[in-house]
Design an enzyme around this catalytic site. Structure first.
Site, PDB file in Angstrom:
ATOM      1  CE  LYS A 115      99.914  -7.535  36.887  1.00 61.64           C
ATOM      2  NZ  LYS A 115      99.275  -6.481  37.666  1.00 61.64           N
ATOM      3  CE  LYS A 197     106.669  -4.571  34.366  1.00 58.79           C
ATOM      4  NZ  LYS A 197     105.510  -3.852  34.835  1.00 58.79           N
ATOM      5  CE  LYS A 200     105.042  -3.573  42.125  1.00 57.35           C
ATOM      6  NZ  LYS A 200     104.181  -2.475  42.562  1.00 57.35           N
TER       7      LYS A 200
END
Ligand code: TYM
Length: 334
Positions: A115, A197, A200
């Site tokens: 992140k 993965k 979102k």
């Protein structure tokens, strides 16, 4: 444990559009095992602001997510479905646990590294201590079990470490939680890059199936899914795209990978992709219909929000008071 009841806690962020990964990796399992536990399912909006959010949008998404929990089959009379921000104990316990967590431990968190790389202009302290807030969520309710997808395993491990460290100093304050991973669906991958993965926050909308995608969109995305040139439907790491489709089909139909492989033995990729797409559409349709219906009933959802925040606060306060006493904060005068 609370009394003689085993406790389950889990949560999701209301950030971005929920994907099939969130559903098959988490939400579907929640519904499956909820009856065995005293449950707390949180919409973790405190976590969401570690990344900049548009306030109106965040509020809307949080409400949609809470509604979706119910639409997925969690009865809000039996399961405590609530907003994290409505229970102040989460933030209060997180502060205390911050003082029992080492910088070195947090530095090792892969999700923080990912992140931070993605949001290089906003590497805030909240992003760094995110796993401590997650530990607080779980430990506040004395959770025995935490159903999550594989990407959250590292956060579960640090939660256990923090709890054990605290207990070693103050006695048995926290239940040590165990992760619960579903047999299939624990790691749903991107349809465009099966090394990653399904997420979102993926910029390519074809990489993810969103829970509100209509049938045509779902089928189109599966038709375009990246596979390989092996031309055989086998479950092996060397064919991550096909492996992912087998996982998705298996998680939707309740079949083990071997069964799926047998079912499609000798079939082409085109036919298999269509079958996976249809299985996903069949999963999503009832969810979407219930979601649409529930969303219209404002008073009902408002009632759930209020009563469940009170219920969650009751349990959270119990643990918090115990912890405050243990660390030496003065008693409240009544
Ligand atoms: P979040 O919101 O990113 O994801 C919610 C749940 O979905 C699972 N998941 C997946 N499972 C399989 N395949 C995928 N591609 C996939 N993508 C997501 C996640 O593992 C998760 O179970 N930090 C958490 C939220 C959280 C939480 C908690 C979870 C906050 N406090 C306490 C459990 C307990 C998160 O961001 O999940």
């Amino acid at each position: 444990m609370i009394g003689d009841q085993k406790v389950l806690f889990s949560g999701m962020q209301a950030t971005g559009n929920l994907t099939l990964g969130n559903y098959l990796g988490a939400l579907k399992n929640w519904v499956h095992i909820a009856d065995e536990y005293l449950t707390f399912f949180s919409v973790v909006d405190l976590h969401s602001i570690t990344i900049r959010q548009d306030p109106a949008e965040l509020r809307k998404r949080a409400r949609n997510l809470l509604t979706l929990y119910i639409a997925a089959g969690l009865d809000p009379e039996k399961n405590c479905i609530y907003y994290q921000s409505h229970v102040s104990g989460h933030a209060e316990l997180a502060w205390i646990l911050n003082c029992f967590t080492y910088m070195g431990e947090l530095n090792r968190m892969t999700q923080f590294k990912d992140k931070a790389a993605k949001h290089a202009d906003n590497i805030n302290a909240g992003l760094f201590t995110y796993p401590v807030l997650m530990a607080a969520d779980i430990l506040l309710y004395q959770a025995d079990v935490v159903p999550v997808g594989k990407d959250q395993m590292q956060h579960l491990e640090i939660t256990r470490d923090i709890a054990q460290r605290f207990n070693a100093v103050y006695g048995d304050v926290f239940t040590i939680p165990e992760p619960y991973l579903g047999k299939t669906g624990a790691k749903i991958r991107s349809l465009q890059d099966p090394e990653k993965k399904m997420s979102k926050s993926d910029e390519n909308p074809n990489a993810s199936i969103y829970l509100m995608d209509d049938a045509d969109t779902v089928i189109r995305k599966f038709k375009r899914a990246v596979t390989d040139s092996e031309a055989q439907i086998v479950y092996r790491d060397e064919q991550p795209g096909i492996q992912n489709l087998i996982d998705i089909y298996g998680a939707c139909t309740g079949k083990a990978p071997e069964e799926v492989v047998r079912e499609f033995d000798g079939k082409g990729y085109g036919e298999f992709k269509m079958a996976v797409g249809e299985a996903v559409v069949a999963q999503l349709r009832p969810l979407q219909e219930r979601f649409a219906q529930l969303s219209k009933d404002k008073a009902y959802i408002d009632g759930i929000i209020k009563s469940n925040a009170e219920k969650a606060s009751y349990y959270a306060t119990k643990t918090l008071r115990k912890v405050q006493k243990k660390v030496g904060f003065p008693d409240r005068i009544r």
